[in-house]
Each structure stands twice: as structure tokens, then as C-alpha cells.
Scaffold this active site. Sequence first.
Site, PDB file in Angstrom:
ATOM      1  N   ARG B  51       0.788  -1.216   0.000  1.00  0.00           N
ATOM      2  CA  ARG B  51       0.000   0.000   0.000  1.00  0.00           C
ATOM      3  C   ARG B  51       0.829   1.280   0.000  1.00  0.00           C
ATOM      4  O   ARG B  51       0.625   2.155  -0.812  1.00  0.00           O
ATOM      5  CB  ARG B  51      -0.861   0.067   1.274  1.00  0.00           C
ATOM      6  CG  ARG B  51      -2.302  -0.030   1.079  1.00  0.00           C
ATOM      7  CD  ARG B  51      -2.887  -0.523   2.381  1.00  0.00           C
ATOM      8  NE  ARG B  51      -2.098  -1.651   2.840  1.00  0.00           N
ATOM      9  CZ  ARG B  51      -2.281  -2.871   2.381  1.00  0.00           C
ATOM     10  NH1 ARG B  51      -3.201  -3.113   1.497  1.00  0.00           N
ATOM     11  NH2 ARG B  51      -1.545  -3.856   2.810  1.00  0.00           N
ATOM     12  N   THR B  52       1.751   1.344   0.931  1.00  0.00           N
ATOM     13  CA  THR B  52       2.465   2.608   1.100  1.00  0.00           C
ATOM     14  C   THR B  52       3.277   2.934  -0.158  1.00  0.00           C
ATOM     15  O   THR B  52       3.209   4.041  -0.685  1.00  0.00           O
ATOM     16  CB  THR B  52       3.376   2.540   2.344  1.00  0.00           C
ATOM     17  OG1 THR B  52       2.598   2.112   3.445  1.00  0.00           O
ATOM     18  CG2 THR B  52       3.988   3.879   2.657  1.00  0.00           C
ATOM     19  N   LYS B  80      24.871  -5.119  -0.060  1.00  0.00           N
ATOM     20  CA  LYS B  80      26.340  -5.232  -0.123  1.00  0.00           C
ATOM     21  C   LYS B  80      26.979  -4.564   1.089  1.00  0.00           C
ATOM     22  O   LYS B  80      28.199  -4.404   1.145  1.00  0.00           O
ATOM     23  CB  LYS B  80      26.853  -4.553  -1.394  1.00  0.00           C
ATOM     24  CG  LYS B  80      26.333  -5.158  -2.675  1.00  0.00           C
ATOM     25  CD  LYS B  80      26.803  -4.327  -3.868  1.00  0.00           C
ATOM     26  CE  LYS B  80      26.021  -4.687  -5.115  1.00  0.00           C
ATOM     27  NZ  LYS B  80      26.127  -3.637  -6.142  1.00  0.00           N
ATOM     28  N   ARG B 101      11.233   3.633   3.361  1.00  0.00           N
ATOM     29  CA  ARG B 101      10.831   2.727   4.446  1.00  0.00           C
ATOM     30  C   ARG B 101      12.056   1.905   4.819  1.00  0.00           C
ATOM     31  O   ARG B 101      12.771   1.418   3.941  1.00  0.00           O
ATOM     32  CB  ARG B 101       9.700   1.808   4.019  1.00  0.00           C
ATOM     33  CG  ARG B 101       9.518   0.666   5.028  1.00  0.00           C
ATOM     34  CD  ARG B 101       8.241  -0.067   4.842  1.00  0.00           C
ATOM     35  NE  ARG B 101       7.117   0.791   5.196  1.00  0.00           N
ATOM     36  CZ  ARG B 101       5.867   0.353   5.279  1.00  0.00           C
ATOM     37  NH1 ARG B 101       5.583  -0.896   5.048  1.00  0.00           N
ATOM     38  NH2 ARG B 101       4.893   1.172   5.602  1.00  0.00           N
ATOM     39  N   HIS B 129       5.167   6.314  11.444  1.00  0.00           N
ATOM     40  CA  HIS B 129       4.614   6.099  10.102  1.00  0.00           C
ATOM     41  C   HIS B 129       3.696   7.284   9.818  1.00  0.00           C
ATOM     42  O   HIS B 129       2.469   7.145   9.764  1.00  0.00           O
ATOM     43  CB  HIS B 129       3.844   4.774  10.070  1.00  0.00           C
ATOM     44  CG  HIS B 129       3.526   4.286   8.692  1.00  0.00           C
ATOM     45  ND1 HIS B 129       3.846   4.995   7.551  1.00  0.00           N
ATOM     46  CD2 HIS B 129       2.914   3.156   8.257  1.00  0.00           C
ATOM     47  CE1 HIS B 129       3.444   4.314   6.493  1.00  0.00           C
ATOM     48  NE2 HIS B 129       2.879   3.193   6.900  1.00  0.00           N
TER      49      HIS B 129
END
Lengths: 139, 304
Positions: B51-52, B80, B101, B129
Site C-alpha cells: 500500500r504505502t 552489499k 521505508r 509512520h
Amino acid sequence: MHVDEIKNGIVIDHIVPGKAKQIYEMLGLGRLNSPVAVLMNVPSSKMGRKDIIKIDENIEIDLDVLGYISPHITVDIVKDGKVEDKKHIELPEELTDILVCKNPRCITSTEQEIHHVFRLTDRKTGVYRCLYCDTAATK
Amino acid sequence: MRNLIDILDLSVDEINALIAVANDIIAHPEMYREKCRYKKLATLFFEPSTRTRLSFEAAMMELGGNVLGFSEASSSSSSKGESVADTIAVVSGYADIIAMRHPKEGAPIVAAAKSSVPIINAGDGGHHHPTQTLTDLLTISRVKGRLNDLTIGVCGDLKFGRTVHSLIAAMSRYEGIRFVLISPEELKLPRYVKETHIKAKGISYQQTESLDEAIGMLDILYMTRVQRERFFNEEDYIRLKDSYILTPEKLVQAKEDLCILHPLPRVNEISTAVDSDSRACYFEQARYGKFIRMALILKLLEVE
């Protein structure tokens, strides 16, 4: 018990009883070449009991560490047998690279070369929280 | 240059202004189709999300801009061993704004310190959030017609649920708010969240373990998922995951104008039989997420 007056050095006074050892370690006083006296459980008119540290050398001291470990501490800078400066230490607003965040989910646990910063969020209770994840520091 | 790391980075007036812009976008989408032409949004998702990420990408596309980025850490240089600071230093040279995120709490603070373009926190572990909260506020304001004088029940995982913490922080700044905290003992709201946002402002609240007991008094019911990824111990997760399940039977006692929200994805905490109830607003809520993110992108890019 008698400990000589110092001529040039630092006296850290009004330490909460039992906290002198922690201050000794955090300031790295064991690495000094000069004499250091750690007095514990000394009678005090103000505090009942207190700890004192006397350092026979004028070194740079991280005052933030002192304020965090034991608020209301005093630091006397002694020169030629006289107290040249007396500092009253309170809880610092911010601590950088003194505490390490113990939250395994915090970015400080993985990011390289990051400063560990804690901010005072409650002066009454002396709670510090990690700048990144808000986790409270444990003393 | 502004970033959005924590919902409290925005004042109440700024949030209200974002809601007004989002409402205008919903009413007149054609007016916004070229607003971000030639601008690029980087979506850096070190942790999966549907969704986000998609709502950010759809938001930028609807503003006429372009999108680049990655949807999991394994397809980025972090696999890495690259630091967040280095990734951001590079990406901020390619994009005009970054939505990020990351599973580690506080990662967007590191990013913002290094970035030359605005950073939007699209979720950092169990911490903040803020764009979900903006979505929640837009939904509440559209469904209820106000953001004050509401009894808000938050139910489920109140301990690790970042959306709940941000919602409480944001709503506690409005007048006449009452909170009902519904959770099992193990997943209670952390004390510092309660102290900072509820008690310090003298907001009335009550705590209960029973959803049945609380449901009748609520204007808003905010359901959350008990998230597997927030537990270190699988046994604890299995024991608690079914603690609170909303069913049509439970809704019999609820107000007729109750607004049921959920940040989604749900697992089984809201029965699918509830979806057809007019009080179920969670899919509408997910749709509004795109519009409030459009408003936020416009604000942070300072596009008139």
C-alpha cells in the site's frame, strides 16, 4: 581518615553515594599518571553521605558524563591550593557518544560511524531517550 | 527544506491545510495533473510494503511526475553493506524527493541529515509512520466531518503498533478527544506514549482488555494487526494473534455511525463479513492515502 589537600587539580564533590566508581571508570581516571583519591560514603551535612573524587592534575573533564551519572555534583578547579572555579553540574540536555542504545531495532545498531545521541525528555525523572528510536536509556 | 519524519513535525494548522488540499485534489483531480511534471520521486523501500509504496508511486504519477526506486533491500546496495547515509547521499543526486521505508528505527533521521532533497518517512520499524497517520486523519475528517469531539478506540497491538502511536500523538492535539485503549496485557500501549500524549495533555482515556465492553461507546474503532515481524518469539505471536477479531456479531452493540479503520494489511482481525457493513471504512481509507500523499509531495516540493 585523612586525604591531603590538592594543590593543582580537580575535586568532584557531592556525588551520590556509590556512584564514584562509575564516574572513575567513565572518565578513564585509571589511565592517568597522577594520584587519584576516591572517597566513598563520606559524611555530608547536605546529603547525609556522599562520594568525592580528588584528581591531582588539571585534566579536561566531560561534564555531561558527570551530570548524567549524578546530578547536582560540584566540580572545583584548584590552582595553587585555591579553588579557582566552582561548577554546579545539572542534567545535560543532550548526551553524545556517552550512552549506547540497546534497542536492537535502532539504526545505531547497524549504521556505521553514527553518533549515539540521547536527549533529556523528562528532567524530573532524569529520563534520556535515544534521538533515533526514542528508547529510554538505562543507567 | 522540510522533511517529514514524525507526524509531530507538522503543526495542527499544517495538517489541516494538507487535508484541505487533499480534499481539493479529490474534487478537482484534473487541476493537479501537471503539478510535478519533470519531478522525480525515489521510493526506497528497504522493507516490503504494498500500500504505502504503491500509493506514493500513484500519487507522484497523478501529479505528472516520475518514480524510481527499489522495493526490497536485496535489490539495493544495502545488501552489499552500504550504509543508509551513503545510499541517501547518492539517491538525493538523482531524485527531487525521497520516500523511504526502513526496518531500523530512526533510519530516516540519518537519511535527512545526509540528504539534499526532502525525506518522507514511509515507516521506520515499529517507530513512526506519519503518512499513514495523515491518511487516517483525512479519512476521519471526511467520514465524520470533524477531527474534534470524538471517542477513539484503538484495538490490538498497541505496544508495537507504530500507526497507533502516531495516531494518538496526532489526535491528542485536537479538542474533545477521548481514547479507549483495547489490548491484551502483553500488548498494552507503552507508558511513555501514554504519559507524553495522553496524560500530559489531560485527555480522558480508559484501558480495557475487552473489545465487547468498549465497542458501544466508540465513534472511531481503529483495528490493528498483531504483526509477526515485531516479535522475537514465535510462541508469543501465535498465542496473541487471535486476541481481537471484529465480527458482525460484535458490531451489533456498536453505534450506527461508527467508523471502522485499519491501516491494512489485515490477517484475520476483521472478518471479511464486516467488509459490506457501511461502517467499514478501511478500503476507503487506503484509497485516501494516495490523495494525502499527493498533498504532502506538493507541500514538501513547495509546488503552488
